[in-house]
Design an enzyme around this catalytic site. Structure first.
Site, short mmCIF file in Angstrom:
data_model
loop_
_atom_site.label_atom_id
_atom_site.label_comp_id
_atom_site.label_asym_id
_atom_site.label_seq_id
_atom_site.Cartn_x
_atom_site.Cartn_y
_atom_site.Cartn_z
N TYR A 55 1.64 5.86 5.12
CA TYR A 55 1.65 7.32 5.25
C TYR A 55 2.60 7.98 4.26
O TYR A 55 2.95 9.15 4.42
CB TYR A 55 2.02 7.73 6.69
CG TYR A 55 3.39 7.28 7.15
CD1 TYR A 55 4.52 8.06 6.92
CD2 TYR A 55 3.55 6.09 7.85
CE1 TYR A 55 5.76 7.66 7.35
CE2 TYR A 55 4.79 5.68 8.29
CZ TYR A 55 5.90 6.47 8.04
OH TYR A 55 7.14 6.06 8.47
N SER A 56 3.01 7.26 3.24
CA SER A 56 3.97 7.83 2.30
C SER A 56 3.82 7.21 0.92
O SER A 56 3.23 6.15 0.76
CB SER A 56 5.40 7.61 2.80
OG SER A 56 5.72 6.23 2.82
N LYS A 73 10.56 10.31 -1.58
CA LYS A 73 9.63 9.78 -0.59
C LYS A 73 8.84 10.95 -0.02
O LYS A 73 9.40 11.88 0.55
CB LYS A 73 10.38 9.06 0.53
CG LYS A 73 9.46 8.36 1.53
CD LYS A 73 10.25 7.47 2.48
CE LYS A 73 9.34 6.70 3.41
NZ LYS A 73 10.07 5.75 4.28
N GLU A 122 18.14 7.81 -3.54
CA GLU A 122 18.72 7.24 -4.76
C GLU A 122 17.64 6.50 -5.54
O GLU A 122 16.88 5.71 -4.98
CB GLU A 122 19.84 6.29 -4.34
CG GLU A 122 20.58 5.63 -5.44
CD GLU A 122 21.70 4.75 -4.91
OE1 GLU A 122 22.42 4.17 -5.73
OE2 GLU A 122 21.83 4.63 -3.67
N SER A 123 17.56 6.75 -6.83
CA SER A 123 16.57 6.08 -7.67
C SER A 123 17.17 4.79 -8.22
O SER A 123 18.18 4.81 -8.92
CB SER A 123 16.14 6.99 -8.82
OG SER A 123 15.20 6.35 -9.64
N CYS A 124 16.55 3.68 -7.87
CA CYS A 124 17.02 2.37 -8.34
C CYS A 124 16.15 1.94 -9.51
O CYS A 124 15.03 1.45 -9.33
CB CYS A 124 16.97 1.36 -7.21
SG CYS A 124 18.20 1.67 -5.92
N GLU A 128 12.23 -3.53 -7.76
CA GLU A 128 12.33 -4.37 -6.56
C GLU A 128 12.74 -5.80 -6.93
O GLU A 128 12.38 -6.30 -7.99
CB GLU A 128 10.98 -4.43 -5.83
CG GLU A 128 10.46 -3.09 -5.37
CD GLU A 128 9.05 -3.19 -4.79
OE1 GLU A 128 8.46 -4.30 -4.81
OE2 GLU A 128 8.53 -2.17 -4.32
N ASP A 167 12.96 -5.11 8.66
CA ASP A 167 11.97 -5.29 7.60
C ASP A 167 12.65 -5.74 6.30
O ASP A 167 12.37 -5.22 5.22
CB ASP A 167 11.18 -4.00 7.38
CG ASP A 167 9.83 -4.25 6.70
OD1 ASP A 167 9.40 -5.42 6.64
OD2 ASP A 167 9.19 -3.28 6.25
#
Length: 491
Positions: A55-56, A73, A122-124, A128, A167
């Site tokens: 949903y995002s 987000k 925050e933008s990483c 990942e 998670d």
């Protein structure tokens, strides 16, 4: 749903219960550090997509006024309401606002419009941890030790606040531009009875701590047996994640969720020969079927985990000042101009956000023409030879952009199907032996109608508001499917 953010007022009142079960009213108020702003989507320039959920979406967004880059987000209000996800969204916002640790993603502000809720995170820029594992094949033990130590440090803080993340996995471990770990995605977080986090009475992830959440490959056996959640749940997931760092794949990988669950319950785990004795022992202990015996969950807490031989040489007091492993670059970025700003690249169809966001981007970069888009998809897409058998499933004027034999995964079984992506746009899956259409997915210009989530090089999920379909491509082209579908969406 329009009132959702209004409930995130600067003052909150909490109704709590005492530990002995007697109903006790208590008031607690606090001010949000991350305010609700009056911004609109027009205040941002949008770039590449960082990730997609049910949903995002999380997208790179540059604030026009300041030039600051965020991971924005964007959550679909309609879907959140329909799927009863309101409490999860509220809880994530409240929890992120109160956590302060260098190993946890920061929330800066929120805002909303008629269709979406927004959280500026925050933008990483390092991406990942999952991507690093994929690009390198597997990590060296030194690399895995560094990343695991930083996760342990952040998890110790999260657990000390009375929270279970629920998670933990490589996709939710983000890397800063200089390579340090940040734990992200608190959408499944569970506050314990003695949590130090202040929450609203109606902002709870679930009433029963044994409710199934998380990702199949990292779920501990006690959750599958409907036992209450504990801090040990995160430590099991940590063990799975460390195994994946060192081997390149999750320890209980199998063809379907049902088969994964059977392997977890049976504790069917095989250690590759290249694992060191210390790594094998730590993973073995973290994957203990008894949650309280996992290092970090017993009476000694995280002291026992940190002193394990695997962490010999780790300077726990100065983790964040140590030099991280070198990041493997994104292969796609190697062909891009070094001066290129991602904000003006990776065009994304944002017509579903706000009132007329597509209009604001017209001055920045013209969208590709239909022929250009179709051409780029065709170059990506026709990865298996097309024969006339599949033509019968197309409408007049409809053409195939991508086609491949895949497995459609269900809880217990899997079936071979021919998956076909057309320019309608439409996805068709056909029984190749009976030549019968088993289903199709047609989506509109609203890109929220369909999301593609890659869970491994060979596995991907196609999510629609009504269902989630899981597929396995034996030739490990899950990312190719994702790119082809998203390119068609952005046409």
């Amino acid at each position: 749903m329009l009132a959702m953010e209004k409930e995130f007022d600067s003052k909150l009142v909490l109704q709590g219960n005492s530990s002995n079960g007697a109903n006790v009213s208590r008031s607690k108020s606090f001010s949000f550090k991350a305010p609700q702003e009056n911004f609109t989507s027009h205040d941002f320039e949008f770039g590449k997509i960082y990730g997609v959920g049910s949903y995002s979406k999380v997208v790179r967004a540059k604030k026009k006024e300041t030039g600051t880059v965020y991971a924005l987000k964007i959550m679909d209000k309609k879907f959140i309401t329909k799927e009863n996800k309101t409490a999860y969204v509220k809880l994530e916002r409240i929890v992120l606002d109160q956590l302060e640790h260098p190993g946890i993603i920061k929330l800066y502000f929120t805002f909303q419009d008629t269709s979406s809720l927004y959280m500026a995170l925050e933008s990483c820029e390092g991406g990942e941890l999952f991507d690093q594992i994929t690009r390198k094949g597997r990590l060296s033990e030194d690399e895995a030790r560094f990343y695991t130590a930083e996760v342990v440090d952040a998890l110790e803080y999260i657990h000390s606040m009375g929270l279970i993340h629920r998670d933990i996995k490589p996709e939710n471990l983000l890397l800063t531009s200089d390579g340090h770990i940040k734990i992200a995605d608190f959408g499944s977080v569970k506050p314990m009875q003695d949590s130090q986090i202040t929450v609203l009475p109606n902002a709870a992830s679930d009433d029963k701590a044994c409710t199934f959440v998380g990702t199949a490959a990292y779920v501990p056996p006690e959750v599958l047996n409907s036992s209450p959640a504990t801090f040990g749940n995160d430590l099991w997931a940590l063990g799975c994640t460390l195994y994946q760092m060192l081997s390149g794949t999750s320890p209980f990988k199998d063809a379907s969720e049902w088969l994964i669950f059977q392997r977890i319950i049976a504790r069917d785990i095989k250690f590759p020969n290249h694992f060191s004795e210390a790594a094998r022992d730590l993973i073995d202990r973290l994957l203990d079927t008894e949650p309280s015996r996992r290092p970090g969950a017993g009476s000694e807490g995280y002291v026992a985990l940190k002193r394990h031989p695997f962490f010999n040489g780790v300077d726990w007091k100065n983790l964040r000042s140590q030099t991280p492993p070198k990041l493997a670059p994104d292969p796609a970025s190697q062909t891009a101009s070094p001066e290129r700003d991602d904000t003006h690249g990776s065009p994304w169809n944002l017509t579903h956000i706000g009132d007329s966001l597509a209009t604001q981007n017209e001055g920045h970069s013209a969208p590709p023409t239909s022929s250009e888009s179709s051409g780029s998809i065709t170059r990506l897409a026709s990865i298996d030879s097309f024969d006339s058998r599949w033509q019968q499933f197309l409408e007049p004027g409809e053409s195939v952009l991508m086609i491949s034999a895949v497995k459609k995964l269900q809880k217990i079984t899997s079936k071979k199907v021919q998956l076909i992506l057309t320019n309608k746009p439409k996805l068709i899956y056909v029984d190749p032996s009976k030549l019968v259409v088993k289903g199709n997915i047609i989506w509109s210009d609203n890109s929220n109608d369909l999301n593609v989530v890659v869970t491994s090089p060979s596995h991907f999920k196609i999510c629609t508001p009504k269902k989630v379909l899981s597929f396995e491509d034996a030739k490990q082209r899950a990312s190719v499917w994702k790119k082809a579908i998203e390119t068609l969406q952005n046409r």
